[in-house]
Design a protein around this motif. Structure first.
Motif, mmCIF file in Angstrom:
data_model
loop_
_atom_site.group_PDB
_atom_site.id
_atom_site.type_symbol
_atom_site.label_atom_id
_atom_site.label_comp_id
_atom_site.label_asym_id
_atom_site.label_seq_id
_atom_site.Cartn_x
_atom_site.Cartn_y
_atom_site.Cartn_z
ATOM 1 N N ASP A 17 0.850 -1.195 0.000
ATOM 2 C CA ASP A 17 0.000 0.000 0.000
ATOM 3 C C ASP A 17 0.886 1.246 0.000
ATOM 4 O O ASP A 17 1.774 1.375 0.849
ATOM 5 N N PRO A 18 0.682 2.173 -0.942
ATOM 6 C CA PRO A 18 1.592 3.320 -1.040
ATOM 7 C C PRO A 18 1.553 4.247 0.158
ATOM 8 O O PRO A 18 2.518 4.954 0.430
ATOM 9 N N ALA A 19 0.446 4.278 0.900
ATOM 10 C CA ALA A 19 0.338 5.191 2.042
ATOM 11 C C ALA A 19 0.843 4.561 3.329
ATOM 12 O O ALA A 19 1.589 5.176 4.082
ATOM 13 N N TYR A 49 1.266 -7.212 8.117
ATOM 14 C CA TYR A 49 2.677 -6.930 7.881
ATOM 15 C C TYR A 49 2.803 -5.588 7.162
ATOM 16 O O TYR A 49 1.995 -5.256 6.283
ATOM 17 N N PHE A 50 3.856 -4.815 7.532
ATOM 18 C CA PHE A 50 4.098 -3.506 6.951
ATOM 19 C C PHE A 50 5.574 -3.360 6.601
ATOM 20 O O PHE A 50 6.436 -3.968 7.244
ATOM 21 N N LEU A 51 5.859 -2.526 5.607
ATOM 22 C CA LEU A 51 7.240 -2.239 5.249
ATOM 23 C C LEU A 51 7.932 -1.459 6.352
ATOM 24 O O LEU A 51 7.349 -0.566 6.962
ATOM 25 N N THR A 52 9.188 -1.782 6.617
ATOM 26 C CA THR A 52 10.043 -0.936 7.444
ATOM 27 C C THR A 52 10.565 0.221 6.584
ATOM 28 O O THR A 52 10.394 0.217 5.352
ATOM 29 N N PRO A 53 11.215 1.225 7.179
ATOM 30 C CA PRO A 53 11.836 2.261 6.348
ATOM 31 C C PRO A 53 12.784 1.693 5.301
ATOM 32 O O PRO A 53 12.850 2.194 4.177
ATOM 33 N N GLY A 55 12.477 -1.232 3.823
ATOM 34 C CA GLY A 55 11.615 -1.768 2.780
ATOM 35 C C GLY A 55 11.051 -0.683 1.882
ATOM 36 O O GLY A 55 10.955 -0.858 0.663
ATOM 37 N N HIS A 56 10.689 0.455 2.478
ATOM 38 C CA HIS A 56 10.209 1.577 1.673
ATOM 39 C C HIS A 56 11.296 2.064 0.720
ATOM 40 O O HIS A 56 11.016 2.414 -0.433
ATOM 41 N N ARG A 57 12.546 2.099 1.204
ATOM 42 C CA ARG A 57 13.633 2.550 0.328
ATOM 43 C C ARG A 57 13.819 1.604 -0.853
ATOM 44 O O ARG A 57 14.033 2.040 -1.988
ATOM 45 N N VAL A 58 13.737 0.292 -0.581
ATOM 46 C CA VAL A 58 13.877 -0.677 -1.661
ATOM 47 C C VAL A 58 12.769 -0.470 -2.689
ATOM 48 O O VAL A 58 13.010 -0.497 -3.900
ATOM 49 N N ARG A 59 11.572 -0.232 -2.241
ATOM 50 C CA ARG A 59 10.466 -0.029 -3.178
ATOM 51 C C ARG A 59 10.646 1.245 -3.983
ATOM 52 O O ARG A 59 10.433 1.280 -5.191
ATOM 53 N N GLU A 60 11.050 2.343 -3.299
ATOM 54 C CA GLU A 60 11.183 3.625 -3.985
ATOM 55 C C GLU A 60 12.326 3.628 -4.989
ATOM 56 O O GLU A 60 12.276 4.339 -5.999
ATOM 57 N N GLU A 61 13.369 2.854 -4.690
ATOM 58 C CA GLU A 61 14.488 2.789 -5.630
ATOM 59 C C GLU A 61 14.118 2.018 -6.891
ATOM 60 O O GLU A 61 14.805 2.129 -7.910
ATOM 61 N N GLY A 62 13.057 1.224 -6.842
ATOM 62 C CA GLY A 62 12.556 0.550 -8.033
ATOM 63 C C GLY A 62 13.270 -0.747 -8.325
ATOM 64 O O GLY A 62 14.391 -0.982 -7.878
ATOM 65 N N ALA A 63 12.612 -1.585 -9.037
ATOM 66 C CA ALA A 63 13.198 -2.881 -9.406
ATOM 67 C C ALA A 63 14.078 -2.731 -10.629
ATOM 68 O O ALA A 63 13.869 -1.872 -11.462
ATOM 69 N N GLY A 64 15.090 -3.609 -10.714
ATOM 70 C CA GLY A 64 15.908 -3.674 -11.920
ATOM 71 C C GLY A 64 17.274 -3.062 -11.764
ATOM 72 O O GLY A 64 18.227 -3.515 -12.374
ATOM 73 N N GLY A 65 17.444 -2.008 -10.970
ATOM 74 C CA GLY A 65 18.750 -1.383 -10.797
ATOM 75 C C GLY A 65 19.539 -2.077 -9.721
ATOM 76 O O GLY A 65 19.009 -2.829 -8.917
ATOM 77 N N SER A 110 7.500 7.368 6.646
ATOM 78 C CA SER A 110 7.058 5.974 6.730
ATOM 79 C C SER A 110 6.651 5.614 8.162
ATOM 80 O O SER A 110 5.638 4.939 8.372
ATOM 81 N N ALA A 111 7.448 6.054 9.133
ATOM 82 C CA ALA A 111 7.138 5.753 10.530
ATOM 83 C C ALA A 111 5.832 6.415 10.947
ATOM 84 O O ALA A 111 5.012 5.820 11.662
ATOM 85 N N TRP A 112 5.618 7.653 10.506
ATOM 86 C CA TRP A 112 4.385 8.354 10.862
ATOM 87 C C TRP A 112 3.174 7.683 10.222
ATOM 88 O O TRP A 112 2.143 7.491 10.879
ATOM 89 N N GLU A 113 3.286 7.288 8.969
ATOM 90 C CA GLU A 113 2.181 6.591 8.307
ATOM 91 C C GLU A 113 1.906 5.255 8.996
ATOM 92 O O GLU A 113 0.750 4.843 9.142
ATOM 93 N N GLY A 114 2.968 4.574 9.421
ATOM 94 C CA GLY A 114 2.784 3.326 10.152
ATOM 95 C C GLY A 114 2.062 3.538 11.468
ATOM 96 O O GLY A 114 1.217 2.732 11.875
ATOM 97 N N LEU A 115 2.385 4.649 12.159
ATOM 98 C CA LEU A 115 1.715 4.941 13.426
ATOM 99 C C LEU A 115 0.246 5.275 13.195
ATOM 100 O O LEU A 115 -0.625 4.860 13.967
ATOM 101 N N LEU A 116 -0.059 6.016 12.142
ATOM 102 C CA LEU A 116 -1.459 6.317 11.830
ATOM 103 C C LEU A 116 -2.235 5.035 11.534
ATOM 104 O O LEU A 116 -3.402 4.895 11.934
ATOM 105 N N GLU A 117 -1.591 4.096 10.848
ATOM 106 C CA GLU A 117 -2.250 2.826 10.577
ATOM 107 C C GLU A 117 -2.439 2.036 11.865
ATOM 108 O O GLU A 117 -3.461 1.359 12.046
#
Length: 214
Positions: A17-19, A49-53, A55-65, A110-117
């Motif tokens: 989930d992007p948020a 289950y939620f992404l850690t910071p 995990g968020h970095r891995v997602r934002e950096e994108g696949a393939g590189g 990411s931490a703030w969004e996790g806390l809101l969730e």
């Protein structure tokens, strides 16, 4: 060295989930992401289950590189029961590495969004605008996260959050009156009750902040 995520794991990360960073997948797949420090399991039902910071970095950096498959360092000192990283209370003697960097800003977001969730999942009415039980048992960290997420700078030139003898209350101090007002506004917007006081000995102004209940 931590192994890079597999192609299947990257697909799960990219589909989060992007948020909130909430993940979907089999129990075995999600448990493997936890072992790689790319995800954490919520301590309360339904134990999502939620992404850690990281995990968020891995997602934002994108696949393939090259960087996409290599997770960064784990988040600093996360409380085991929450998976949240350590917010800056202002008591740090010097700005830690990465202070003010884009990576730190992403981690805070990411931490703030996790806390809101966490609020949504654990408050009886699903409210995201009111602190949850975890925040009431981690007052200093919760208040510091709310302040940092709002863009308030931590000490030595900004806020300092500390414990008080009062139950469910923290003290927030700032070197400048305008900074103290900004901290009060940030905490109120995050669902905290705030009042301003002055110390008798030095006349220093400070805030008392408590998580709002209703």
């Amino acid at each position: 060295m931590t192994k890079p995520p597999t192609a299947a794991q990257r697909r799960i990360i990219e589909a989060a989930d992007p948020a909130t960073g909430r993940l979907a997948g089999s129990e075995a797949q999600l448990a493997a992401l936890v072992r790689h420090r790319l995800a954490f399991r919520h301590p309360r039902p339904p134990h999502a289950y939620f992404l850690t910071p990281t995990g968020h970095r891995v997602r934002e950096e994108g696949a393939g590189g090259p960087a996409a498959g290599v997770p960064g360092p784990p988040p600093a000192a996360p409380p085991a029961e929450s998976g949240l990283f350590a917010a800056r209370t202002g008591a740090e003697p010097i700005p830690p590495p990465g202070a003010g960097s884009p990576a730190r800003a992403r981690d805070v977001r990411s931490a703030w969004e996790g806390l809101l969730e966490m609020r949504r999942m654990t408050n009886p009415d699903g409210a995201r605008d009111r602190p949850c039980g975890w925040e009431r048992t981690h007052l200093v960290q919760a208040a510091a996260l709310a302040l940092e997420a709002a863009g308030c700078p931590p000490g030595p030139e900004g806020y300092r959050v500390g414990e008080t003898p009062q139950p469910e209350a923290v003290a927030v101090r700032d070197v400048a009156p305008e900074g103290l007002r900004a901290c009060a506004a940030a905490l109120e917007a995050a669902g905290w009750q705030v009042s301003e006081h002055a110390e008798r000995a030095r006349g220093e102004r400070y805030l008392l902040a408590s998580p709002r209940r209703g």
